[in-house]
Write an enzyme that holds these catalytic residues in place. Sequence first.
Site, PDB file in Angstrom:
ATOM      1  CD  GLU A 122      -2.989   0.986   2.220  1.00  9.38           C
ATOM      2  OE1 GLU A 122      -3.786   1.748   2.336  1.00  9.38           O
ATOM      3  OE2 GLU A 122      -2.367   0.395   3.373  1.00  9.38           O
ATOM      4  CG  HIS A 134       0.336   5.634   3.185  1.00  9.37           C
ATOM      5  ND1 HIS A 134       1.078   4.683   2.821  1.00  9.37           N
ATOM      6  CD2 HIS A 134      -0.877   5.429   3.482  1.00  9.37           C
ATOM      7  CE1 HIS A 134       0.111   3.483   2.859  1.00  9.37           C
ATOM      8  NE2 HIS A 134      -1.053   4.116   3.267  1.00  9.37           N
ATOM      9  CG  ASN A 212     -12.230   5.072   4.654  1.00  6.95           C
ATOM     10  OD1 ASN A 212     -12.653   3.868   4.694  1.00  6.95           O
ATOM     11  ND2 ASN A 212     -12.783   6.155   5.174  1.00  6.95           N
ATOM     12  CB  ALA A 213      -7.415   7.634   1.067  1.00  4.43           C
ATOM     13  NE  ARG A 220     -22.921  20.412 -10.692  1.00  7.07           N
ATOM     14  CZ  ARG A 220     -23.629  20.767  -9.405  1.00  7.07           C
ATOM     15  NH1 ARG A 220     -24.972  20.470  -9.685  1.00  7.07           N
ATOM     16  NH2 ARG A 220     -23.386  21.525  -8.500  1.00  7.07           N
ATOM     17  CG  ASP A 267      -6.555  -0.384   6.944  1.00  6.19           C
ATOM     18  OD1 ASP A 267      -5.497  -0.323   6.797  1.00  6.19           O
ATOM     19  OD2 ASP A 267      -6.901   0.998   7.031  1.00  6.19           O
TER      20      ASP A 267
END
EC number: 3.5.1.25
Length: 375
Positions: A122, A134, A212-213, A220, A267
């Site tokens: 990751e 990170h 997430n992230a 739109r 996670d």
Amino acid sequence: MSITLADARVVTPGGVHEGWITIEDGRFTHIGHGRAPRDGHSLAGRHVVPGFVDIHTHGGAGGSFPSGDQEEARRIAAFHARHGTTTIMASLVTAALPDLARATSALADLCDDGLLAGIHFEGPYIARSRCGAHNPALLRDPSTAELADLLKAGRGHVRMLTLAPELPGGLDTVRAAVSEGVIAALGHSDSTYDQARAAIDAGCTVATHLYNALPPLHHRDPGPMAALLQDERVTVELINDGVHVHPAMVGLAHGVAGTGRTALITDAMGATGMGDGVYRLGSMEVEVSGGTARLVEGGAIAGSTLTMDVAFRRTVERVGLPIAEASVMASLTPARVLGVDDRVGSIAVGKDADLVVLDDDLTVHSVMRRGAWLG
């Protein structure tokens, strides 16, 4: 060695039935309905689900896979096994390339031994704007040459790469990963809808912790999530801990993708199974308070303290899905992602005897891996 588990509520992808299971030499050999044909070990009406399969785990029990420490890795795997995860993949985080290679080489030994089901990178090829926990100083543009070196360190055990495909070299790296048998996952990305579709066409088949992230859905500007949810080629990961994703959004993803394309993950980081305090995730310092992990600097969510049995139970109790569907999301779907569903992921004749016995409140009563009860 043969054992029959009787008086069970057996959970299969097709539903739940009262019956029995016979296990010989570490594999399921018979699965029956009603009363067992011979005396066996009575489970007193408890549910039996297949062992959980976690394709995104960073640590637990105070240990961290990114450290590359083999004793820590063994402790992590044993901890999660006690919570029902009988197949686990080690997830690394963004780090300097020599550190990634070192950790990968060490963990590959444990893949050789069958303790780990593979290694997941990751990062470091993720978007700075969506880097989460990170280290932004260590992020890099995707490189096929660098990836080749990392794969060499993994000796065939690198199974997944999470990257932001919109970065320079992203699509080429997706193609290079897939050509080497590595699952390409879109995550920690600021890609547009069209860029995400291009990544899927290039070979991305997993959405790393959906929602997430990633940019949020907008009517739109649908962004990558719409592309990931709509495409039948993509499996979406979900962290169902009540912190990362609201139960309604878990239900929304399931409603679009179905059980066959929705995989529960933890996670989990090193604080899982431990108390509140300060821990590390890769090079980043993390504070855990009330079971929620956040970076000391900046406060971004930094992994979870979730175990798969809790994710499974929340899917039944908070999301409202049937036990059989939650079981598929926790076992068979992630096993299919890894390509090991011929051996694990469901209670079926010929597969490894990996199972979890659950009490009426869906807490873990006991766990079996390859026909042996875990202490």
